[in-house]
Design a protein around this motif. Structure first.
Motif, short mmCIF file in Angstrom:
data_model
loop_
_atom_site.label_atom_id
_atom_site.label_comp_id
_atom_site.label_asym_id
_atom_site.label_seq_id
_atom_site.Cartn_x
_atom_site.Cartn_y
_atom_site.Cartn_z
N ASP A 266 0.55 -1.84 -4.57
CA ASP A 266 0.53 -2.88 -3.54
C ASP A 266 0.92 -4.21 -4.17
O ASP A 266 0.43 -4.59 -5.23
CB ASP A 266 -0.86 -2.98 -2.92
N GLN B 246 -2.06 15.40 2.36
CA GLN B 246 -2.76 14.15 2.11
C GLN B 246 -2.71 13.79 0.63
O GLN B 246 -2.74 14.69 -0.23
CB GLN B 246 -4.22 14.27 2.56
N PRO B 247 -2.64 12.50 0.32
CA PRO B 247 -2.67 12.08 -1.09
C PRO B 247 -3.97 12.51 -1.77
O PRO B 247 -5.03 12.52 -1.16
CB PRO B 247 -2.58 10.56 -1.01
N VAL C 100 -1.32 4.41 -5.68
CA VAL C 100 -1.04 3.53 -4.55
C VAL C 100 -0.73 2.15 -5.13
O VAL C 100 -1.58 1.52 -5.76
CB VAL C 100 -2.25 3.44 -3.59
N LYS D 151 -6.40 12.32 -5.57
CA LYS D 151 -6.68 11.44 -6.70
C LYS D 151 -5.57 11.61 -7.72
O LYS D 151 -5.16 12.73 -8.04
CB LYS D 151 -8.03 11.84 -7.32
N LEU E 123 4.05 9.93 -3.93
CA LEU E 123 3.77 11.36 -3.97
C LEU E 123 4.84 12.08 -4.80
O LEU E 123 6.01 11.68 -4.79
CB LEU E 123 3.76 11.94 -2.55
N LYS F 252 0.83 -1.21 0.00
CA LYS F 252 0.00 0.00 0.00
C LYS F 252 0.87 1.26 0.00
O LYS F 252 0.72 2.16 0.81
CB LYS F 252 -0.96 0.02 1.18
N TYR F 253 1.82 1.31 -0.93
CA TYR F 253 2.78 2.40 -1.02
C TYR F 253 2.22 3.52 -1.90
O TYR F 253 1.99 3.34 -3.10
CB TYR F 253 4.09 1.87 -1.60
N THR F 254 1.98 4.68 -1.31
CA THR F 254 1.48 5.84 -2.05
C THR F 254 2.65 6.65 -2.57
O THR F 254 3.52 7.06 -1.80
CB THR F 254 0.61 6.73 -1.13
N HIS G 291 -2.50 10.35 -7.16
CA HIS G 291 -1.30 9.91 -6.44
C HIS G 291 -1.44 8.40 -6.27
O HIS G 291 -2.18 7.92 -5.42
CB HIS G 291 -1.17 10.60 -5.08
N GLU H 288 -3.93 1.54 -7.38
CA GLU H 288 -5.20 2.16 -7.01
C GLU H 288 -5.05 3.68 -7.06
O GLU H 288 -3.96 4.21 -7.17
CB GLU H 288 -5.60 1.76 -5.59
N ASN H 289 -6.18 4.36 -6.93
CA ASN H 289 -6.26 5.81 -6.81
C ASN H 289 -5.90 6.55 -8.10
O ASN H 289 -5.40 7.67 -8.07
CB ASN H 289 -5.41 6.32 -5.64
#
Length: 79
Positions: free
Chosen positions: A32, A23-24, A30, A26, A16, A12-14, A28, A73-74
């Protein structure tokens, strides 16, 4: 460098953008790979639309990287 040993999976690495604080949002992404057969070891942000992905070697034969398995994701529309 590219010869570094990548030991574990991203979990679950976001990702940036450099210099971004907060905050992250949409777009940015993610990443996994913390599941059975996941093998994504590292993610480097290049641009909003470009990332360098580093796949871990196969467990039974570290000379090979013949598959990849991870989720993203995202994402935002048209990204």
């Amino acid at each position: 460098g590219s010869d570094d040993i990548i030991a574990g999976n991203v979990s679950k690495y976001t990702v940036l953008p450099p210099g971004y604080c907060g905050q992250p949002k949409k777009g940015h992404l993610v990443f996994d790979a913390c599941f059975e057969s996941g093998n994504l070891g590292r993610v480097d942000h290049i641009t909003e639309f470009e990332y360098d992905l580093f796949i871990r070697p196969d467990t039974c034969n570290p000379r090979f990287r013949v598959w990849f398995n991870f989720t993203v994701e995202n994402v935002k529309e048209s990204q």
